[in-house]
Design an enzyme around this catalytic site. Structure first.
Site, PDB file in Angstrom:
ATOM      1  N   ARG A 146       0.973  -1.235   0.084  1.00 36.72           N
ATOM      2  CA  ARG A 146      -0.185   0.073   0.120  1.00 36.72           C
ATOM      3  C   ARG A 146       0.850   1.326  -0.280  1.00 36.72           C
ATOM      4  NH1 ARG A 146      -2.908  -3.000   3.625  1.00 36.72           N
ATOM      5  NH2 ARG A 146      -1.615  -1.827   5.531  1.00 36.72           N
ATOM      6  N   ASP A 166       9.897  -6.303  -5.401  1.00 33.24           N
ATOM      7  CA  ASP A 166       9.141  -7.078  -4.552  1.00 33.24           C
ATOM      8  C   ASP A 166       8.631  -8.387  -5.214  1.00 33.24           C
ATOM      9  OD1 ASP A 166       6.818  -8.072  -2.999  1.00 33.24           O
ATOM     10  OD2 ASP A 166       5.963  -5.878  -2.637  1.00 33.24           O
ATOM     11  N   ALA A 227      10.221   2.711   7.007  1.00 33.21           N
ATOM     12  CA  ALA A 227       9.534   1.588   7.127  1.00 33.21           C
ATOM     13  C   ALA A 227       9.764   1.115   8.635  1.00 33.21           C
ATOM     14  CB  ALA A 227       9.788   0.622   6.063  1.00 33.21           C
ATOM     15  N   ARG A 228      10.845   0.330   8.822  1.00 35.16           N
ATOM     16  CA  ARG A 228      11.223  -0.167   9.855  1.00 35.16           C
ATOM     17  C   ARG A 228      12.719  -0.342  10.087  1.00 35.16           C
ATOM     18  NH1 ARG A 228       6.926   0.470  11.282  1.00 35.16           N
ATOM     19  NH2 ARG A 228       5.185  -0.931  12.015  1.00 35.16           N
ATOM     20  N   ASP A 252      13.600   7.663   9.184  1.00 39.29           N
ATOM     21  CA  ASP A 252      12.395   7.697  10.142  1.00 39.29           C
ATOM     22  C   ASP A 252      12.418   6.902  11.303  1.00 39.29           C
ATOM     23  OD1 ASP A 252       9.819   8.948  11.366  1.00 39.29           O
ATOM     24  OD2 ASP A 252       8.712   7.119  10.391  1.00 39.29           O
ATOM     25  N   GLU A 257      14.902   2.189  19.180  1.00 36.84           N
ATOM     26  CA  GLU A 257      14.115   3.400  19.324  1.00 36.84           C
ATOM     27  C   GLU A 257      13.831   3.918  20.874  1.00 36.84           C
ATOM     28  OE1 GLU A 257      11.085   3.474  16.436  1.00 36.84           O
ATOM     29  OE2 GLU A 257      12.543   3.436  14.811  1.00 36.84           O
ATOM     30  N   HIS A 276      10.133   8.374  14.057  1.00 35.28           N
ATOM     31  CA  HIS A 276       9.168   7.620  13.677  1.00 35.28           C
ATOM     32  C   HIS A 276       7.787   8.186  13.573  1.00 35.28           C
ATOM     33  CE1 HIS A 276       8.638   2.945  14.096  1.00 35.28           C
ATOM     34  NE2 HIS A 276       7.639   3.463  13.319  1.00 35.28           N
ATOM     35  N   ALA A 279       2.866   7.766  10.765  1.00 35.55           N
ATOM     36  CA  ALA A 279       1.404   7.741  10.962  1.00 35.55           C
ATOM     37  C   ALA A 279       1.007   9.061  11.490  1.00 35.55           C
ATOM     38  CB  ALA A 279       1.120   6.535  11.645  1.00 35.55           C
TER      39      ALA A 279
END
Length: 521
Positions: A146, A166, A227-228, A252, A257, A276, A279
């Site tokens: 997404r 991907d 992302a991560r 990010d 963390e 982070h 969102a």
């Protein structure tokens, strides 16, 4: 009137439904939740509240649990299903915000926004800095889900050439987005002036962008990770930045963390940071709260379109309780030992099953997707739609005639490059792998497994064992299978730790082996 309890912080907007009484009590202690939950028809949480069997049992009137966010890892789906409680989430709510932040980091890094801002605050008006344009440059996207798809759409607005890697996305999806999909990560990296990653953190993606991959990028490339932490190797990133190969990086996320104050990336002059915040926009937070509340109300009214745990009766799940982890393990195994892009998954049930075995196929799909999305990102109900979204066909068939055991589960995964099979059975109440391809064996589906293919001749296992021993890797178990003496053979080694890529390459270089695949179960 439906009573809805909200136990985590979120922006819910105005309630316009007179049939709903909303109690917004964020940060409510667990003991208090357990005391009052029996009064409510629905519970809405984010990640703080643990919705386990104890809480669900206390919710004697609960009909719906809503999770404000992507995953439902803090909700016991099986326990909810057994009590007839429906579970919904809103995985799409923060897509736009996360994609926009990736672009904010990319643009800030390319144009020196942070560096110029700091100089101005110090009283310096430096107009000599030259940044990078995006027009007609090439961007590479690792992970075309997404968020990655939204990033690709933004890239088109900058007149960029868009590449993606991907292994679990069909070409048709990429073509719809106007994206060039690559089968080989290295081939894509060599062409990318900008690189951004948008995958979950799994065993497959951890450290997937290391020193070698960073040096495959053209000199002066920009790297972004929103992302991560851990997808891009932090140590390697520091080294490659220091050596001047990269223009800069936008981050990010970190492995730990918050990061240690002395972390070399924290103070690196070529790195732009956010904490982070993917969102963290007013709009995303409002969308999450409003969307999950709307979804909960729809579900209370009887609309089950978004429920994650419908379709299987509780008694059937109980009877198949030993087969579900077996199906999941076979899906994970084949996803890791089969090369190419998955196209078709065929699940065959041999023998007489007491209950409808269809949930087992959903467990297979879940195991396969765990390698793509990360553990806990899908469940027995959502696995099939997610599989369809990726253009992968799931087929099932039931065959009354048994194989070597009274009941056998066989899964065949077909990709654009090859087809492989694995079989399993439940023996003494425990899941077992009883065959891979045409070879019979018996292995416990747990831990790390090396699946080796060779010609049946003396000394093969000895050479492999010696190489592993020299690298400090202990063999916990071994299973052998062959089609005929001197013919093609397969053996499985259960090892105590994950072999490094260097060890795997050394194994694949042995002249006695035709193929080596690693699976983590």
């Amino acid at each position: 009137m439906w009573k809805v309890l909200v136990t985590d912080e979120m922006r819910l907007g105005e309630i316009r439904n007179p049939e709903v009484r909303l109690d917004y009590r964020p940060n409510m202690p667990r003991e208090e939740i357990l005391q009052v939950i029996g009064q409510y028809d629905a519970l809405i949480t984010r990640s703080r509240t643990r919705v386990d069997a104890q809480l669900l049992e206390a919710g004697v009137n609960l009909k719906v649990v809503g999770r404000g966010g992507v995953g439902v890892d803090n909700v016991d789906l099986e326990a909810a299903s057994r009590r007839g409680i429906l579970v919904v989430n809103v995985p799409e709510a923060n897509t736009r915000s996360a994609a926009e932040l990736a672009w904010a980091l990319l643009l800030a890094t390319a144009r020196g926004v942070v560096e110029s801002d700091q100089k101005i605050r110090q009283g310096l008006w430096d107009r000599k800095y030259l940044g990078l344009e995006l027009n007609h440059k090439t961007i590479g996207i690792v992970g075309l889900g997404r968020i990655g798809s939204q990033v690709a759409k933004f890239a088109k607005g900058f007149d960029m050439r868009v590449l993606a890697y991907d292994p679990y996305i069909p070409q048709s999806r990429a073509q719809t987005l106007g994206v060039e999909l690559y089968d080989d990560l290295a081939d894509m990296l060599r062409q990318c002036h900008f690189l951004t990653v948008h995958t979950p953190l799994t065993e497959e993606t951890r450290g997937m962008i290391g020193r070698r991959e960073l040096y495959l990028l053209p000199r002066g490339a920009v790297v972004v990770n929103a992302a991560r932490g851990g997808i891009i190797d932090e140590k390697a990133l520091v080294e490659v930045l220091d050596e001047g190969h990269l223009w800069g990086a936008g981050l990010d996320v970190f492995v730990e963390e918050p990061p240690n104050a002395e972390h070399p990336l924290v103070h690196h002059p070529k790195v732009v940071h956010t904490a982070h915040l993917g969102a963290n926009t007013l709009e995303a937070q409002e969308r999450v709260g409003e969307a999950v509340l709307e979804r909960v109300i729809e579900t209370l009214k009887g609309n089950l379109a978004h429920a994650l745990n419908t379709g299987f009766d509780a008694e059937g799940l109980q009877v198949l309780s030993s087969w579900l982890p077996l199906g999941e393990a076979l899906g994970k195994l084949l996803a890791q030992i089969t090369q190419g892009r998955p196209q078709t998954v065929e699940v065959a049930y041999y023998g007489d099953f007491e209950k409808n075995p269809e949930p087992i196929a959903s467990a297979v799909a879940k195991g396969l997707l765990d390698q793509v999305l990360g553990a806990g990102a899908t469940n027995l109900v959502s696995a099939r739609p997610l599989l369809r979204d990726r253009g992968i066909t799931l087929m099932t068939r039931q065959i009354e005639q048994p194989l070597d055991y009274r009941q056998v589960l066989e899964v065949r995964l077909e990709t654009d490059r090859e087809s492989r099979r694995a079989r399993g059975a439940v023996l003494g109440g425990k899941p077992r792998i009883v065959g891979i391809d045409e070879h019979n064996l018996e292995a416990v589906p747990v831990g790390y497994m090396l699946v080796c293919v060779n010609r049946d001749r003396p000394g093969v296992v000895g050479k492999v064992g010696t190489l592993l021993g020299e690298n400090g890797i202990n063999i916990a178990g071994m299973q052998l299978g062959r089609d005929a003496p001197g013919g093609r053979a397969l053996f499985v080694l259960e090892v105590d730790e994950r072999p490094s890529e260097a060890v795997l390459e050394a194994l694949r270089a042995l002249d006695v082996l035709e193929r080596v695949d690693l699976a983590a179960l």
